[in-house]
Scaffold this motif. Sequence first.
Motif, short mmCIF file in Angstrom:
data_model
loop_
_atom_site.label_atom_id
_atom_site.label_comp_id
_atom_site.label_asym_id
_atom_site.label_seq_id
_atom_site.Cartn_x
_atom_site.Cartn_y
_atom_site.Cartn_z
N GLN A 242 0.84 -1.21 0.00
CA GLN A 242 0.00 0.00 0.00
C GLN A 242 0.86 1.24 0.00
N ASP A 243 1.93 1.22 0.85
CA ASP A 243 2.83 2.37 0.93
C ASP A 243 3.44 2.67 -0.44
N SER B 269 1.62 7.81 -6.23
CA SER B 269 0.62 8.89 -6.38
C SER B 269 1.25 10.22 -5.98
N VAL B 270 2.07 10.21 -4.88
CA VAL B 270 2.72 11.44 -4.41
C VAL B 270 3.63 12.00 -5.52
N GLU C 187 1.75 13.85 -8.02
CA GLU C 187 1.30 15.14 -7.47
C GLU C 187 2.43 16.15 -7.51
N VAL C 188 3.65 15.70 -7.20
CA VAL C 188 4.80 16.60 -7.19
C VAL C 188 4.99 17.25 -8.57
N ALA C 189 4.68 16.56 -9.61
CA ALA C 189 4.81 17.12 -10.96
C ALA C 189 3.93 18.32 -11.17
N LYS C 190 2.80 18.36 -10.40
CA LYS C 190 1.85 19.47 -10.59
C LYS C 190 2.28 20.73 -9.87
N VAL C 191 3.31 20.70 -9.03
CA VAL C 191 3.66 21.79 -8.11
C VAL C 191 3.85 23.13 -8.80
#
Lengths: 202, 726
Positions: free
Chosen positions: B239-240, B246-247, B250-254
Motif C-alpha cells: 500500500q505504501d 501517487s505522491v 502530485e509533485v509534478a503538478k507543483v
Amino acid sequence: MTSTLKGITLKGSAELVAEFFSFGINSILYQRGIYPPETFTRVTHYDMSLQLTTDSKLKNYLTNVVTQLKEWLFECTVQKLVLVITCLETNEVLERWQFDIECDKSAKESSAPREKSIKTIQDEIRSVIRQITATVTFLPLLETPCSFDLLIYTDKDLAVPEKWEISGPQIIDQSEEVRLRSFTTSIHKVNSMVAYKRTDSV
Amino acid sequence: MSLNMDLEDDTTVLTTLKSFNSFISHTEPPQRLSEQSAGIGNLQSQYKRSMELLEAADRVRSKNRYLQLDQEKKQMELSHKRARFELEKTASDSARDLEHEVDRNQDLLGRIKKLEERETGAAKNLSEQVEANRALRKNLESLNKKLEEQDTKVNTANQTISSLKDEIRELKQKIQNQSSTISTQSLENQELQEQLDLQRRKYQEVSQLCQSFQAAQSSCSEHIIKIKELERRLALQEQDVAIVESVKSEVAKVPDLEKELKRLREDNAFLRESRENCSLLKEEVEGLRRKLERMAKTKEELVNMELEKERLAEKLQAWENLGQSTGLNIRKPEDLSREVIQIQQREIALKEQNYTLNSRVRSVERSQSELRAELSQQRSKTLEEQKKREAQDSLVRRLQKRVLLLTKERDGMRAILESYDTELAPTEYSPQLSKRLREAEDVLQKTQNHNAEMEVQLTKAQEETGTLKLQLQTVELELESLKKQQTSAVDSTSLVNKEEVSILRQKIEDLEAERQRLEEQNNILEMRLERHNLQGDYDPVKTRVLHLKMNPTTVAKQQRQQEVEALREEVTRLRELVRSLQDGGALVHSQDDSSMHTPNLGLSLPPSKEVLDLRKQMESSELRNQRLKEVFQRKIQEFRTVCYVLTGYQMDITTENQYRLTSVYAEHMDDSLLFKKGSNGSMQLMETEFSKTLGEMVALHLHHQKSIPAFLSAVTLDLFSRQTTI
C-alpha cells in the motif's frame, strides 16, 4: 447522719448533698478519663458500684472542696457547683457539668425535720449518677490531655475564705446543653446539666 | 455371851482386889500406931490380930470362892437355858424343813406326772416322725432315680462334645489351608502392585511427553501468529508503495500550483481591502440602526407623553369641575392646600371645643354629684324638720286640749261664783271669797299667758316648717333644672363621647397588641436567660464565683509551663551546641579563645580534633574496604570461571536461596536448571522449560538414585553427545 429515719434536717440534707457531689465528681472524672482508670477503686454505695479515686492529691483537693461546700450548704449560701473540664493545650473549656442548687432558706429558721425518707432521696441520687454514667454515649471524646476545676457560685455577701479566690464563670464558646435529672432532699434541690463544646463535624 | 460373862468375872475379881487393897491400906496406920504406942508387948495381940486377919482373909477368900462358884453356877444355868432354847429352835426349824420337804415331794410328784404325759406326747410324735421318715425315704428313692437318668444324659452330652471337638480340629485344618492360600494371594498381590508401580512410572513418562508435546504445539501456534503478522506487514508495504507513486505524480503538478498561488495571493490582498471597507460600512450601518432604535423609542415615549397629558388634562378638568360644583375657589393646588389647612384648623378648633365641652361635662358631673350629696343632706334635714313639726303639732294639740279644759274649769268656776253671788247678797261678800276670786283670776291670767306663749311657739314652728318647705321646693327645682341641664349636656356631648369611646377602644386594642408583643418578647428573653443560665452565666450583682486557688487545672497548667520553659532552655542550649559544632572545623583557634565565655563550646573543642582523626581513619578504612572488594570480586570471578571450566556449569544466584545452573553445552542460552535450597540444607530441583525435557534423567538420578552430581553429569554427557553428533 440524721437523728430520725423518717425526717430530714438541714444538717442531714447538707451532708447528703455533699456526699452526692463527692461521688458524682469522682464518677465524672472516671467516666471522662480525666485521670487514668487504674487510679480508681470500686466502692459500693447507694446500692450500686461507684469509682473512687486513690490519687492522694486529688483526694485531698476533693475533701477540701466538699467540706467547704458542706458548710455553705448548711448556710444555704451556695447557688451552683460547676465542674469545668479544660483542654491543657489550648486552654479551652470543653465541658461544663453544672449543678444548680436551690436552697430552701426557711429551713434555716425552723429546725423541724422534713418528711422525706433517706431511701427515696438516695434512689433519686442513684438515678442522677446513672444518667451521668450514661452521658458518655453522646459526649464527644476528649482527645487531648485535660484537667478539671470546681467552681462554686455563692451569694455575693459571703466572705471569701482563705485558700479560695474569685474566678470567672468559664463559659464554653458555642455549646450544646443537655439537662439531666434532678433530685431534692426537700431542703436542697439539685438540678444537674452538662454543656459541651459543639464539634464541627455535626 | 461367854465373853460377857468373862468380863463380869474380871470385874468381880477387880472389885474384890480393890476392896482387899482398901482394907489393907486401912489397917496399916493402926499397925503403925500400935507399933509406936504398944511396942513389943503387943506382939501377941499383934499375932492374934494377924491371925484374925488371916482368918478374915480366908473367909473373904472363901466367900469370894463361893461367890465365884455361885456365879459359875448361874452361868452354867444360863448356858443350859440357852442350849435348851437353841435346841428347841433347831427342833422347830427341822419341823419346818420337814413340812417344806413334804411340799416339795408333792410338787415333784406333780412334775413326774406332767413328764409322763409329755413322754406319751413324745412317743406319739416319734411315731409320726417315723412315718414322715418313711415318706422321705420314698422321695429320696425317686430322686435317686432321676439322678441316674441325668447321669445318662450327661454321658450322651459328653459324647456329643467329643464329636464337636473333632469337628473343630477339622475346621482348624481348613483354616490353615485358607491362610496358606491367602499368603499365596498376598504374594500375587505384591507382584501386581509392583506391576502397577511400573505402570504408573510409565504413565508419568507418558504424561511428561504429553506436556512437552503441548509445549511444542503452543510454540507452533505462536509461529503461525508471527507468520500472519509478517503477511500483514507485507500488505501494508505494498500500500505504501502505491501511495508513494501517487505522491510523485502530485509533485509534478507543483509549478502550476505555485502560479495559481500567486494569483490567489493577489486576489487575497484585494479581498482584504474590500473587507476593511465592508467593516467600515457595517459600523456605519450599526450606528444608523442604533439611531433608528432611539428614534423609535422617543416616538413611543412621545405618544405615551401625549396620552398622559390628555389624562392629566382630564384630571385637571375634573378638579376644576369639582371646584365649580363645590363652589370653592379651587383653581390651583395651592387653593386646595389652603382649603385643607382651613379644614384642619377648623378641626382643631372643633377638637378644642370638644375638649372644653368634655371638661365642662366633667365639671357639671362633678357639680351634679356634689348637688346630689347636698340633696341627700337636705332630704335628711327635711325629714328631721318634718319629725320636729309633727312633734310640735302633737304638742299644740295637747296644749289646745289643756286650754279647753282650763276654759271649761274657768267657766265652771265662774258659774259657781255666780251661783254664790246670786245665793249671797252683796252684803254677804266675804273677804274670803273675794280673795279666792282674785287668786282664781290670777291663775287664769297665768294660764292665759302660758297659752299665748305656746301659740307664739307654734306659729314659730309653723313658720320654720314653711321656710323649710320653701327651701325644699327651691332645691327640688334646682335639681330638676340641673337634671335638664345634664340631659341637654349629655345630648350635646353624646356624639363627642362616642368618638372618644371609639378612640379609647382603638387605644385599648393597640395597647393589647403591644402587651402581647411584649409578652412574647418577655418569653423570648426568658428563654434566652434560661439558655444563658444553662451555659453558666450569672448575675454578678447577686452571685460570686469561687474556686480553690490550688485546683488541678492551675497545677497542671503550672506544670506544663515549667515543662515548656525547661524544654525551651534545652532547645536554646542545643541550638548553640549545634552552631558551635557547625563552626567547629573552621574556627578551632577562635573557639579556643571563646571557650572562656562558653563552657559548652570549650567542651566541644577536643571532639573536633577527634573528628578529623576519625575522618582520616574512616577514609583509610573505606579505601581498604574498596580494595578488599576489588580483590574479592576478582577472586570470585576467577573461582566462577574455574568452576565453569571444570564442572561445565555456570552458577548464578537469581534470588535468595535459588541457584541457576547453565551448562557449557547448552543448546540455547535460556536452557538452565534451577535449584532451591531448602530450610534443612537439602537442594531441590525447580521446574523450568529445560528441566521438563529431562524427565527420564530426573526420574532415574534424582528420584531413584537421589544424587544431584550424578544427574548433572548425566545432563552434561547428554548435551555433549548431542553437540558432538551434530
